[in-house]
Write a protein that holds these residues in place. Structure first.
Motif, short mmCIF file in Angstrom:
data_model
loop_
_atom_site.label_atom_id
_atom_site.label_comp_id
_atom_site.label_asym_id
_atom_site.label_seq_id
_atom_site.Cartn_x
_atom_site.Cartn_y
_atom_site.Cartn_z
N LYS A 7 0.81 -1.22 0.00
CA LYS A 7 0.00 0.00 0.00
C LYS A 7 0.85 1.27 0.00
O LYS A 7 0.35 2.34 -0.31
CB LYS A 7 -0.91 0.02 1.23
CG LYS A 7 -1.93 -1.08 1.27
CD LYS A 7 -2.75 -0.98 2.54
CE LYS A 7 -3.74 -2.10 2.65
NZ LYS A 7 -4.51 -2.02 3.91
N ASP A 8 2.11 1.13 0.35
CA ASP A 8 2.94 2.32 0.55
C ASP A 8 3.53 2.90 -0.73
O ASP A 8 4.08 3.99 -0.73
CB ASP A 8 4.07 2.01 1.54
CG ASP A 8 5.04 0.94 1.05
OD1 ASP A 8 4.64 0.13 0.18
OD2 ASP A 8 6.18 0.90 1.54
N ARG A 9 3.38 2.17 -1.83
CA ARG A 9 3.92 2.67 -3.10
C ARG A 9 3.26 1.95 -4.27
O ARG A 9 2.67 0.89 -4.10
CB ARG A 9 5.43 2.49 -3.16
CG ARG A 9 5.89 1.04 -3.24
CD ARG A 9 7.41 0.95 -3.19
NE ARG A 9 7.94 -0.34 -3.50
CZ ARG A 9 8.06 -1.34 -2.65
NH1 ARG A 9 7.66 -1.21 -1.40
NH2 ARG A 9 8.58 -2.49 -3.02
N ARG A 10 3.39 2.53 -5.42
CA ARG A 10 2.89 1.91 -6.65
C ARG A 10 4.01 1.09 -7.27
O ARG A 10 5.19 1.46 -7.19
CB ARG A 10 2.45 2.98 -7.65
CG ARG A 10 1.33 3.86 -7.15
CD ARG A 10 0.00 3.37 -7.64
NE ARG A 10 -1.08 4.19 -7.13
CZ ARG A 10 -2.05 4.68 -7.88
NH1 ARG A 10 -2.05 4.46 -9.18
NH2 ARG A 10 -3.01 5.37 -7.33
N ILE A 11 3.63 -0.03 -7.86
CA ILE A 11 4.57 -0.88 -8.57
C ILE A 11 3.97 -1.13 -9.95
O ILE A 11 2.85 -1.63 -10.06
CB ILE A 11 4.80 -2.23 -7.85
CG1 ILE A 11 5.33 -2.00 -6.43
CG2 ILE A 11 5.74 -3.12 -8.65
CD1 ILE A 11 5.36 -3.26 -5.57
N ASP A 12 4.69 -0.80 -10.99
CA ASP A 12 4.19 -1.03 -12.34
C ASP A 12 4.50 -2.47 -12.75
O ASP A 12 5.56 -3.01 -12.44
CB ASP A 12 4.82 -0.05 -13.32
CG ASP A 12 4.40 1.39 -13.05
OD1 ASP A 12 3.32 1.58 -12.45
OD2 ASP A 12 5.14 2.31 -13.45
N TYR A 13 3.54 -3.08 -13.45
CA TYR A 13 3.69 -4.45 -13.92
C TYR A 13 4.12 -4.43 -15.38
O TYR A 13 3.43 -3.88 -16.23
CB TYR A 13 2.37 -5.22 -13.76
CG TYR A 13 2.47 -6.64 -14.28
CD1 TYR A 13 3.08 -7.62 -13.52
CD2 TYR A 13 1.95 -6.98 -15.52
CE1 TYR A 13 3.19 -8.92 -13.99
CE2 TYR A 13 2.05 -8.27 -15.99
CZ TYR A 13 2.66 -9.24 -15.24
OH TYR A 13 2.77 -10.53 -15.72
#
Length: 188
Positions: A7-13
């Motif tokens: 929840k603390d950051r976005r991760i791109d797939y």
């Protein structure tokens, strides 16, 4: 199965998370795992697992998705991978029904009113089964010609709450299946 909701950051797939031991390399989680995170989706041709998509030169993109990366070491088999993938998609449809969303499952994809809500792939590595499921948060940045829909259009605006609820539901489903497989004796 261990669950981690990022929840603390976005991760791109980009497709690379489908490689074995991704959860261990990135989060220190060794063994069966489900990692849930939010981010863009842009799978490059060299990372595509689905040969039909590769042959058709399909783009796999979205500006904002909830991603589920599953890794299971118990049985490394493509049929098991595909079966588990479809079980998880069916379970996600059940959770969406709890939100009042009527879904239609077509293979390993979720549709709402004929519009595509999800993408998914299942495969095997030399040591594990790997599954990726992506659910659109908003239908933006989708390839031309794909009639898509997102969670926000369905009235699901608490995306973190959705991630938590669905992540727990998938882990509970897996753990129940595993327990059920362990509590039976051989037929004689």
């Amino acid at each position: 199965m261990e669950l981690l909701i990022v929840k603390d950051r976005r991760i791109d797939y980009d497709g690379s998370a489908i490689g074995s031991h991704w959860a261990y390399r990135n989060f220190g989680i060794l063994g069966n795992s489900l990692i849930v995170f939010r981010g863009k989706c842009d799978v490059k041709v060299e990372e595509m697992i689905d040969i039909e998509d590769l042959r058709a030169s399909k783009e796999i993109k979205s500006d904002d998705m909830v991603h589920y990366i599953v890794e299971v070491f118990d049985l490394v088999n493509a049929l098991f991978a595909s079966t588990l993938q479809k079980l998880f998609i069916a379970r996600l449809c059940e959770v969406l029904a709890e939100y009042g969303v009527k879904t239609h499952r077509k293979g390993d994809d979720i549709y709402v009113n004929g519009r595509k809500l999800s993408i998914s792939i299942a495969t095997v590595s030399p040591v594990s089964v790997k599954i990726h499921i992506g659910i659109n948060v908003e239908a933006k940045g989708i390839p031309e010609g794909v009639d898509a829909i997102g969670l926000k259009e369905l009235g699901i605006t608490d995306v973190e709450g959705f991630m938590e609820k669905t992540g727990k539901a998938l882990v509970e489903e897996f753990n129940k299946v595993k327990k059920d497989s362990l509590k039976v004796r051989w037929a004689q």
